[in-house]
Design an enzyme around this catalytic site. Structure first.
Site, PDB file in Angstrom:
ATOM      1  N   GLY A 171       0.810  -1.209   0.000  1.00 38.99           N
ATOM      2  CA  GLY A 171       0.000   0.000   0.000  1.00 38.99           C
ATOM      3  C   GLY A 171       0.844   1.260   0.000  1.00 38.99           C
ATOM      4  O   GLY A 171       1.587   1.503   0.946  1.00 38.99           O
ATOM      5  N   ALA A 172       0.727   2.068  -1.071  1.00 36.81           N
ATOM      6  CA  ALA A 172       1.490   3.313  -1.169  1.00 36.81           C
ATOM      7  C   ALA A 172       0.609   4.517  -0.887  1.00 36.81           C
ATOM      8  O   ALA A 172       0.685   5.539  -1.557  1.00 36.81           O
ATOM      9  CB  ALA A 172       2.118   3.433  -2.557  1.00 36.81           C
ATOM     10  N   VAL A 212      -1.088   7.079   2.383  1.00 36.24           N
ATOM     11  CA  VAL A 212      -0.513   7.937   3.426  1.00 36.24           C
ATOM     12  C   VAL A 212       0.264   7.117   4.451  1.00 36.24           C
ATOM     13  O   VAL A 212       1.436   7.400   4.743  1.00 36.24           O
ATOM     14  CB  VAL A 212      -1.629   8.737   4.138  1.00 36.24           C
ATOM     15  CG1 VAL A 212      -1.052   9.554   5.287  1.00 36.24           C
ATOM     16  CG2 VAL A 212      -2.341   9.646   3.149  1.00 36.24           C
ATOM     17  N   ILE A 213      -0.370   6.076   4.990  1.00 34.13           N
ATOM     18  CA  ILE A 213       0.249   5.299   6.066  1.00 34.13           C
ATOM     19  C   ILE A 213       1.467   4.541   5.552  1.00 34.13           C
ATOM     20  O   ILE A 213       2.522   4.510   6.196  1.00 34.13           O
ATOM     21  CB  ILE A 213      -0.781   4.329   6.691  1.00 34.13           C
ATOM     22  CG1 ILE A 213      -1.933   5.109   7.320  1.00 34.13           C
ATOM     23  CG2 ILE A 213      -0.128   3.442   7.743  1.00 34.13           C
ATOM     24  CD1 ILE A 213      -3.092   4.251   7.783  1.00 34.13           C
ATOM     25  N   VAL A 260      -0.563  -8.092  -4.730  1.00 36.13           N
ATOM     26  CA  VAL A 260      -0.068  -9.174  -3.875  1.00 36.13           C
ATOM     27  C   VAL A 260      -1.049 -10.339  -3.913  1.00 36.13           C
ATOM     28  O   VAL A 260      -2.251 -10.165  -3.707  1.00 36.13           O
ATOM     29  CB  VAL A 260       0.135  -8.686  -2.425  1.00 36.13           C
ATOM     30  CG1 VAL A 260       0.523  -9.857  -1.519  1.00 36.13           C
ATOM     31  CG2 VAL A 260       1.216  -7.611  -2.380  1.00 36.13           C
ATOM     32  N   GLY A 300      -5.526   0.380   3.755  1.00 34.47           N
ATOM     33  CA  GLY A 300      -6.699   1.187   4.062  1.00 34.47           C
ATOM     34  C   GLY A 300      -7.307   0.829   5.407  1.00 34.47           C
ATOM     35  O   GLY A 300      -6.810  -0.052   6.123  1.00 34.47           O
ATOM     36  N   ARG A 301      -8.362   1.536   5.744  1.00 32.34           N
ATOM     37  CA  ARG A 301      -9.060   1.310   7.008  1.00 32.34           C
ATOM     38  C   ARG A 301     -10.554   1.172   6.746  1.00 32.34           C
ATOM     39  O   ARG A 301     -11.058   1.665   5.731  1.00 32.34           O
ATOM     40  CB  ARG A 301      -8.799   2.465   7.999  1.00 32.34           C
ATOM     41  CG  ARG A 301      -7.318   2.611   8.355  1.00 32.34           C
ATOM     42  CD  ARG A 301      -7.084   3.747   9.343  1.00 32.34           C
ATOM     43  NE  ARG A 301      -7.690   3.497  10.634  1.00 32.34           N
ATOM     44  CZ  ARG A 301      -7.118   2.787  11.608  1.00 32.34           C
ATOM     45  NH1 ARG A 301      -5.929   2.234  11.429  1.00 32.34           N
ATOM     46  NH2 ARG A 301      -7.725   2.611  12.768  1.00 32.34           N
ATOM     47  N   ASP A 353     -14.472   8.522  11.543  1.00 33.34           N
ATOM     48  CA  ASP A 353     -14.167   7.471  10.567  1.00 33.34           C
ATOM     49  C   ASP A 353     -15.328   6.516  10.324  1.00 33.34           C
ATOM     50  O   ASP A 353     -15.348   5.813   9.313  1.00 33.34           O
ATOM     51  CB  ASP A 353     -12.965   6.645  11.043  1.00 33.34           C
ATOM     52  CG  ASP A 353     -11.657   7.391  10.904  1.00 33.34           C
ATOM     53  OD1 ASP A 353     -11.684   8.586  10.541  1.00 33.34           O
ATOM     54  OD2 ASP A 353     -10.599   6.789  11.172  1.00 33.34           O
ATOM     55  N   HIS A 363       9.224  38.406   5.970  1.00 33.85           N
ATOM     56  CA  HIS A 363      10.396  37.993   5.185  1.00 33.85           C
ATOM     57  C   HIS A 363      11.604  37.849   6.098  1.00 33.85           C
ATOM     58  O   HIS A 363      11.832  38.696   6.955  1.00 33.85           O
ATOM     59  CB  HIS A 363      10.697  39.024   4.099  1.00 33.85           C
ATOM     60  CG  HIS A 363      11.964  38.728   3.341  1.00 33.85           C
ATOM     61  ND1 HIS A 363      12.017  37.753   2.362  1.00 33.85           N
ATOM     62  CD2 HIS A 363      13.212  39.251   3.449  1.00 33.85           C
ATOM     63  CE1 HIS A 363      13.258  37.711   1.880  1.00 33.85           C
ATOM     64  NE2 HIS A 363      14.007  38.613   2.527  1.00 33.85           N
TER      65      HIS A 363
END
Length: 480
Positions: free
Chosen positions: A188-189, A191-192, A245, A279-280, A320, A452
């Site tokens: 899995g590429a 976020v996690i 996979v 994923g979740r 979630d 600045h």
């Protein structure tokens, strides 16, 4: 029947504990049910985010980046180090200490706001009742005028790589390696996967990331995703796209992973450890009785309307476990909105302006729509891009990779989206989020005085570049 409350919250993650605190602040008698336990077996608040998610992963990301800088980048500053070593157990100890302080802080906030903590597993019953089962199996039923479901999410498991939390781990297990794996596989590429892969890569692992999708960071702005892919390759992350996979076999302290590559050919790789982070999914096991009246959608999320109300009267759900991005800050804001709605106020949440961040280095952050989304919507637009290579502050910090990109409507000049890859991207994109919340134009941002030298000047310059007015880069000629 036990004590009756105005509000009972099930779950004390970022959505639940924030909802409980806000409800209590508004004078509502509030309780929060939580079943999570720490390593000592004591009840602890904070949910996935504080215990095994956002916070501990950021602790490891920061520790590993400092190690990388000391080992590889200090010499450019004229700092010589004879040898730099990583003490992994000490790094994990620091991570655990941060978690302990923050979860303890939530308990302190509950006490200060007079939120009642109820330890055990909560289940919603019919007629606005909550059954709580403690460690010993004893059940107690509580009643409330309003109930907020905030049970969060859990990692998705896949049959080809069953997690054993020894050799094959999920995102939680990846925070607990007691030594640096020589060869590390990541499925899995997202976020996690990128964050955890970056941690162990910096510490010395050879990391291979297997991603089933054809596109890298498919939901992100393509220009930013392309820059990110190039950057991670330079850092040594071996990201392989279009790789599905199909199986894994644990042999002693190694795992052999079988996958199909982009050409459909079967390949194998052997790793010391394998992280599964594909994923979740919403966590609803044991949460709802059959007659609770709460409906789930086809993907297993609790169905709610725009105000987070479920199909059962007086029952709300946030975070979630409901539709929308699985982000802690989205959950927290929904928790506040629900608490205020219960108290009779009329807040609304703007789902169009929710920042998203990947805490690699460089950070990647976005808010609003991507260029591809705006184009697909058929809206006329202008784009302004400013590279950190032209930022004096970024040069001083030896951190010049990446850019700020701002997209604005071609006619109204209203900002439609912002995308950043580079130093402090998460904080920079938040500046644009504030502007978007107030309906600002690119010109509004460009007319604002920025300090600045700061990294924030890159935001101003990108906003100026939208209409061809950037000062510190050559402006692109507009297409006729």
């Amino acid at each position: 029947m036990s004590e009756k409350f105005d509000v009972i919250v099930i779950g004390s993650g970022p959505g639940g504990y924030v909802a409980a605190i806000r409800a209590a602040q508004l004078g509502l008698k509030t309780a929060c049910v939580e079943k999570w336990k720490n390593k000592e077996g004591k009840g602890v608040n904070g949910g996935t985010c504080l215990n095994v998610g956002c916070i501990p992963s950021k602790a490891l990301l920061d520790s590993s980046w400092k190690y990388h800088e000391a080992k590889d980048d200090f010499d450019i500053h004229g700092i010589e180090t004879k040898s730099v070593k990583i003490d992994v157990p000490k790094m994990l100890e620091r991570k655990d200490d941060i978690v302990k302080k923050l979860t303890g802080g939530v308990s302190g906030l509950f006490t200060a706001n007079k939120v009642t903590s109820i330890w055990g597993s909560g289940k919603l019953l019919a007629n606005k009742k909550v059954e709580v089962t403690d460690d010993e199996g004893k059940t107690t039923v509580y009643e409330a005028e309003n109930i907020i479901l905030a049970s969060g999410s859990v990692p998705v498991n896949i049959p080809p790589a069953p997690v054993d939390n020894k050799v094959i781990v999920d995102s939680t297990g990846a925070l607990e390696f007691d030594k640096v794996p020589k060869r590390l596989g990541v499925i899995g590429a997202g976020v996690i996967g990128l964050e955890l892969g970056s941690v162990w890569s910096r510490l010395g692992s050879d990391v291979v990331v297997l991603e089933a999708l054809d596109d890298f960071l498919a939901i992100w702005d393509k220009q930013i995703a392309k820059e990110a892919q190039k950057t991670f390759k330079k850092q040594g992350l071996d990201v392989r796209l279009s790789c599905r996979v199909t199986g894994s076999e644990v042999k002693k302290d190694e795992v052999v992973v079988t996958y199909e590559d982009k050409d459909g050919k079967e390949q194998q790789e052997t790793f010391d450890r394998l992280i599964v982070c594909v994923g979740r999914r919403p966590y609803t096991e044991g949460l709802l009785s059959e007659d609770a009246g709460v409906k789930l959608d086809e993907r297993g999320f609790i169905y709610v309307n725009d105000l987070c109300m479920t199909s059962a009267p007086g029952v709300w759900a946030v975070g979630d476990v409901v539709r929308g991005p699985m982000l802690a800050h989205k959950a927290s804001e929904e928790g506040v909105v629900v608490a205020e709605r219960i108290a009779g106020q009329k807040p609304m949440m703007n789902y169009d302006v929710i920042p998203n961040v990947i805490y690699t280095h460089p950070e990647i952050a976005s808010v609003g729509r991507t260029e591809e989304q705006v184009k697909a919507d058929g809206e006329p637009y202008n784009v302004g891009v400013f590279p950190f290579a032209a930022s004096g502050r970024a040069m001083a910090a030896n951190d010049t990779g990446g850019m700020v990109k701002i997209i604005a409507h071609a006619e109204s000049d209203r900002v439609l989206g912002a995308h950043v890859i580079g130093p402090s991207a998460a904080d920079l994109v938040q500046q644009v989020a504030i502007a978007m919340e107030f309906g600002s134009s690119a010109e509004d941002i460009g007319m604002t005085v920025f300090g600045h030298p700061t990294l924030s000047e890159a935001v101003k310059e990108a906003a100026l570049a939208v209409n061809g007015h950037a000062i510190h880069i050559a402006n692109r000629k507009k297409r006729k």
